[in-house]
Write a protein that holds these residues in place. Structure first.
Motif, mmCIF file in Angstrom:
data_model
loop_
_atom_site.group_PDB
_atom_site.id
_atom_site.type_symbol
_atom_site.label_atom_id
_atom_site.label_comp_id
_atom_site.label_asym_id
_atom_site.label_seq_id
_atom_site.Cartn_x
_atom_site.Cartn_y
_atom_site.Cartn_z
ATOM 1 N N THR A 1 -18.622 11.893 57.305
ATOM 2 C CA THR A 1 -18.821 10.468 57.554
ATOM 3 C C THR A 1 -17.646 9.894 58.355
ATOM 4 O O THR A 1 -17.832 9.139 59.311
ATOM 5 C CB THR A 1 -18.996 9.723 56.214
ATOM 6 O OG1 THR A 1 -20.024 10.393 55.484
ATOM 7 C CG2 THR A 1 -19.381 8.277 56.434
ATOM 8 N N ASP B 1 -27.571 10.085 54.793
ATOM 9 C CA ASP B 1 -27.138 10.544 53.473
ATOM 10 C C ASP B 1 -27.676 9.535 52.471
ATOM 11 O O ASP B 1 -27.129 8.451 52.306
ATOM 12 C CB ASP B 1 -25.611 10.604 53.405
ATOM 13 C CG ASP B 1 -25.120 11.039 52.019
ATOM 14 O OD1 ASP B 1 -25.968 11.231 51.111
ATOM 15 O OD2 ASP B 1 -23.908 11.195 51.843
ATOM 16 N N ARG C 1 -25.415 10.577 48.235
ATOM 17 C CA ARG C 1 -24.104 10.253 47.669
ATOM 18 C C ARG C 1 -23.987 8.758 47.370
ATOM 19 O O ARG C 1 -24.380 7.917 48.183
ATOM 20 C CB ARG C 1 -23.014 10.659 48.653
ATOM 21 C CG ARG C 1 -21.654 10.183 48.196
ATOM 22 C CD ARG C 1 -20.560 10.687 49.061
ATOM 23 N NE ARG C 1 -19.330 9.949 48.764
ATOM 24 C CZ ARG C 1 -18.179 10.222 49.334
ATOM 25 N NH1 ARG C 1 -18.094 11.196 50.213
ATOM 26 N NH2 ARG C 1 -17.111 9.523 49.036
ATOM 27 N N GLN D 1 -20.208 3.083 52.931
ATOM 28 C CA GLN D 1 -19.071 3.721 53.605
ATOM 29 C C GLN D 1 -19.284 3.726 55.113
ATOM 30 O O GLN D 1 -18.417 3.307 55.889
ATOM 31 C CB GLN D 1 -18.909 5.163 53.081
ATOM 32 C CG GLN D 1 -17.702 5.901 53.663
ATOM 33 C CD GLN D 1 -17.647 7.363 53.208
ATOM 34 O OE1 GLN D 1 -18.556 7.866 52.549
ATOM 35 N NE2 GLN D 1 -16.577 8.057 53.553
ATOM 36 N N ASP E 1 -25.396 11.037 60.432
ATOM 37 C CA ASP E 1 -24.578 11.551 59.331
ATOM 38 C C ASP E 1 -25.509 12.077 58.239
ATOM 39 O O ASP E 1 -26.539 11.465 57.967
ATOM 40 C CB ASP E 1 -23.706 10.418 58.771
ATOM 41 C CG ASP E 1 -22.743 10.899 57.693
ATOM 42 O OD1 ASP E 1 -22.449 12.115 57.650
ATOM 43 O OD2 ASP E 1 -22.272 10.054 56.908
HETATM 44 MG MG LIG Z 1 -20.434 11.520 53.892
#
Ligand SMILES: [Mg+2]
Ligand SMILES: Nc1nc2c(ncn2[C@@H]2O[C@H](COP(=O)(O)OP(=O)(O)OP(=O)(O)O)[C@@H](O)[C@H]2O)c(=O)[nH]1
Ligand SMILES: Nc1nc2c(ncn2[C@@H]2O[C@H](COP(=O)(O)OP(=O)(O)OP(=O)(O)O)[C@@H](O)[C@H]2O)c(=O)[nH]1
Ligand SMILES: [Mg+2]
Lengths: 289, 275
Positions: free
Chosen positions: A97, A120, A123, A129, A172
Motif C-alpha cells: 500500500t 484490499d 485487511r 490507509q 493495491d
Molecule cells: Mg496493504
C-alpha cells in the motif's frame, strides 16, 4: 606445495564470502552454486602469476551477484495516450500500500494522471490507509467500504480509470502467502479482472530464507513483471532474501523503498545493492586478512 | 541455516553441541547420528525454554486487586503484525472474561486508527484514540487513565512500526515506555525475517535501556512471533530471537483471524527445525 597452499587460501576466502552471503540471507542453495561458479572461474592453475588473486575473487563474486540482479526482462514503461494498469502483489505487511502511493506520487510528479484503486477488502482499515495516503499525495482514488469482493472493486476501479481517461491506474491488493491456496486463487481472479500491463511484486528487504519459495509461488501464479524492494532505510538489512527472490523470479527490480513517506522511493542500483549485501566495509576487511 | 537461523547463532549452537559431545562415548547401540541429534535437541530445548515464565492471567488478576488495569505495549519494526496481534490478544483476553480497551498510539501511519476501530467494532472492545500526529506517550497515558476510571482489566497499547536504527523514533518509543511503565512490553517479530531479527530485538532493547528517562528502564519482557503460517519449516527466527533475548515467545501468530494465536510449543518447533 605453494599451489596447494594457494588453493587452500582461496577455499578459505570463498568460505568467508559464503558466510557473509548467508549472513545477508542469500538463499543457501544459491550461495553454494555461486561458490562452485567462482571456483571454476578463478582456476588457480590458469591465474597469471602476479595478479591479485583476492581482488579477482572479489570481482568474480560481485559479478556473479550483479548478474543475478541483471534480469533479461525489461520492466514495463507506461505509454502516453492509453490507460496503463499496474497491479501490486506481495506478502502481508511487505509494503504494498505504501509503495503504491509512492509510485502514484512518482508518476504524478512526472505529469501523469494517476488513480489508486484499493482492491484490499480484507485487511482492517485498508481503504482508509489508501485513502489517507492518496489524499496526502493529491492523487485520485477509488475503493469501497461495503463491497467485500476484491474482484468487483478492482474491475470497477479499472473501468473508472479507463472511462475517465487516467494515464495510470494502480491497483493495491491484500497481502497473501503461498500456503493459503484460496488467497492465491483470489489473486488470479483479480489479475484476470484487472488485466494489468505490469504486475509489481513487493518484497521486504529483511526477509530470510522463506523469500525464494514465496517469490517463486507469486511468479508462477501471476507472471510478475518487476519488483520493488522495501524498507531499505534499515541499514542493517543486507537484502539477501530479496536478492534470492529476484533470482527466483528473473524479474528486474525497478525501485527501492527507503522510508515511510511518499517521496522515499529510489531507482534501484544493482551495484550499490550488492555493496550493501556484502556489507562491503566488512568484506573488505575480511579480504585483507 | 537453510531453516533461517541467524548465522552467528547457528555457529554458537554448533559450538555448544560440540562441547557437549566431547568426551562422550558413543554407546554400542547408539549411532553417532543419534547421539548428535540428541545433543542438538537438548541445546535447542535449552534455548527455547524461557527462564522467566510469564503467566499473564494471574498477573492481570494481581493488578486488578490493586485497582488498576494491566498494561501491555506492543512494539516492533514496520508491518510485522503488531496491530493484528494486539487484536488477537484482545480476543483471547476477552474469552477469559476480561474487559479490554485498546489505545491507538500509532498516530503516524495512514489508516492505523481506522484499522483498530474496525477491530474494536468486531470485538466489542473500547478504543481510545486521539487521531493522528499526536504525542504517542501522551495518548497512552490518557488511555490508561481512562481505563482506570472505567475499571477495564487490561489496556493494550498499539505503537507505530519503526526501524531499529531510526534514532528519533526509537527515542520516542523509549519515552512512551518510560512514561507509562507498562506491565508487559511485547516485542513483535515476524517469522519471515532473516538475520535482521537479532539486530531488531537487540536494538529495541538497547534503545529502551539507553533512551529511557526512568531509573529502572523497562525492557522487552516477551515476544510474539507472527506469520508462522507463511514459512513452511523455516522456523529459525524463533531460535535466533530467543537466543539473543533470553525472553520467552509468549504467542505465535498463525494467520490473519482472531483465533490464529497459539501458545508456543517448543517440542513441535524443534521437530520442524530438525526435520
Ligand atoms: Mg496493504
Ligand atoms: N521504514 C520503512 N517503512 C516502510 C517502507 N515501506 C513500507 N513501510 C512501512 O511498512 C508497514 C507496512 O506497509 P504497508 O504498505 O501497509 O504494507 P502492505 O504490504 O500494504 O500490508 P498488507 O496490506 O497488510 O499486506 C507500514 O508501517 C509502512 O509505513 C519503507 O521503505 N521503509
Ligand atoms: N499470514 C499472516 N499474516 C499476518 C499475521 N499477523 C499479521 N499478519 C498480516 O500482516 C499485515 C500487517 O499487519 P499489521 O498488524 O498491520 O502490522 P503492524 O506491525 O501493526 O504494521 P505497522 O503498524 O504498519 O508497523 C496484515 O496484512 C496482517 O493481516 C500472521 O500471523 N499470519
Ligand atoms: Mg500497526
Amino acid at each position: 606445495m605453494v599451489l596447494a597452499d594457494l588453493g587452500n587460501k582461496i577455499t578459505n576466502m570463498l568460505n568467508t564470502i559464503a558466510t557473509a552471503l548467508l549472513m545477508s540471507d542469500v538463499d543457501v542453495k544459491l550461495v553454494k552454486k555461486m561458490q562452485t561458479e567462482v571456483k571454476e572461474q578463478c582456476n588457480i592453475d590458469e591465474m597469471a602469476s602476479g595478479v591479485n588473486k583476492r581482488r579477482m575473487i572479489q570481482q568474480a563474486v560481485i559479478k556473479a551477484l550483479t548478474n543475478l540482479l541483471d534480469s533479461k526482462k525489461r520492466p514495463f514503461k507506461p505509454k502516453r495516450g492509453k490507460t496503463n494498469v499496474f497491479m501490486f502483489v506481495g506478502l502481508q505487511g511487505s509494503g504494498k500500500t505504501t509503495s503504491c502511493t509512492k509510485l502514484a506520487y512518482y508518476y504524478k510528479r512526472k505529469g501523469w494522471k494517476v488513480i489508486l484503486i484499493c482492491a484490499d477488502t480484507y485487511r482492517a482499515g485498508a481503504y482508509d490507509q489508501l485513502k489517507q495516503n492518496a489524499t496526502k499525495a493529491k492523487v485520485a482514488y477509488y475503493g469501497s467500504y461495503t463491497e467485500s469482493d476484491p474482484v468487483v472493486v478492482a474491475e470497477k476501479g479499472v473501468n473508472i480509470g479507463k472511462e475517465q481517461k487516467y494515464d495510470i491506474v494502480i491497483v493495491d491488493t491484500s497481502g497473501r502467502h503461498k500456503q493459503e491456496e484460496a488467497l492465491f486463487e483470489e489473486m488470479q481472479m483479480v489479475h484476470k479482472a484487472v488485466d494489468p500491463d505490469e504486475v509489481i511484486f513487493v518484497i521486504d528487504s529483511s526477509i530470510g530464507q522463506a523469500a525464494k519459495g514465496q517469490a517463486t509461488a507469486f511468479q508462477s501464479s501471476v507472471d510478475v513483471g518487476s519488483i520493488i524492494i522495501t524498507k531499505m532505510d534499515n541499514k542493517n538489512t543486507r537484502g539477501g532474501g530479496a536478492l534470492s527472490a529476484v533470482a527466483a523470479t528473473g524479474s528486474p527490480v525497478t525501485f527501492i523503498g527507503t522510508g515511510e513517506k511518499m517521496h522515499a522511493l529510489e531507482r534501484f542500483d544493482a551495484e550499490s545493492f550488492v555493496g550493501q549485501l556484502l556489507g562491503m566495509g566488512n568484506l573488505k576487511g575480511l579480504m585483507d586478512v | 541455516m537453510a531453516k533461517n537461523v541467524a548465522v552467528d547463532i547457528a555457529e554458537k549452537i554448533v559450538d555448544s553441541v560440540c562441547t557437549a559431545l566431547i568426551g562422550k562415548v558413543v554407546g554400542t547401540f547408539g549411532t553417532v547420528r543419534g547421539v548428535v541429534k540428541e545433543a542438538v535437541e537438548k541445546a535447542l530445548t535449552r534455548i527455547l525454554t524461557p527462564k522467566r515464565v510469564i503467566n499473564i492471567l494471574p498477573e492481570i488478576q494481581a493488578a486488578k486487586r490493586k485497582g488498576r488495569p494491566y498494561v501491555i505495549t506492543f512494539i516492533g519494526v514496520n508491518g510485522v503484525g503488531k496491530s493484528t496481534s494486539l487484536a488477537k490478544v484482545c480476543a483471547y483476553l476477552q474469552s477469559k472474561g476480561l474487559t479490554v480497551s485498546i489505545a491507538a498510539c500509532d498516530t503516524f501511519r495512514s489508516g492505523a486508527v481506522e484499522q483498530l476501530k474496525t477491530h474494536t467494532r468486531c470485538l466489542e472492545a473500547r478504543l481510545f484514540e486521539k487521531g493522528y500526529n499526536r504525542d504517542a506517550a501522551g495518548v497512552a497515558a490518557d488511555a490508561i487513565a481512562e481505563a482506570k476510571r472505567l475499571k477495564d482489566d487490561v489496556v493494550l497499547v498499539d505503537t507505530a512500526g519503526r526501524m531499529q536504527d531510526n534514532t528519533p523514533l526509537m527515542r520516542a518509543l523509549a519515552k512512551l515506555v518510560a512514561v507509562n511503565q507498562p506491565d508487559l512490553v511485547l516485542f513483535v517479530g515476524e517469522a519471515l525475517v532473516g538475520n535482521d531479527a537479532v539486530d531488531q530485538v537487540s536494538r529495541f532493547n538497547q534503545a529502551l535501556r539507553e533512551y529511557s528517562t526512568a531509573k529502572n528502564p523497562r525492557l522487552v519482557d516477551g515476544m510474539i512471533l507472527t506469520k508462522f503460517d507463511t514459512i513452511d519449516d523455516k522456523v529459525g527466527a524463533a531460535i535466533s530471537l530467543t537466543y539473543v533475548t533470553g525472553k520467552p515467545i509468549i504467542f505465535v501468530g498463525t494467520g490473519q483471524t482472531y483465533s490464529d494465536l497459539k501458545r508456543m510449543n517448543v517440542k513441535m518447533l524443534i521437530r520442524m527445525l530438525l526435520r
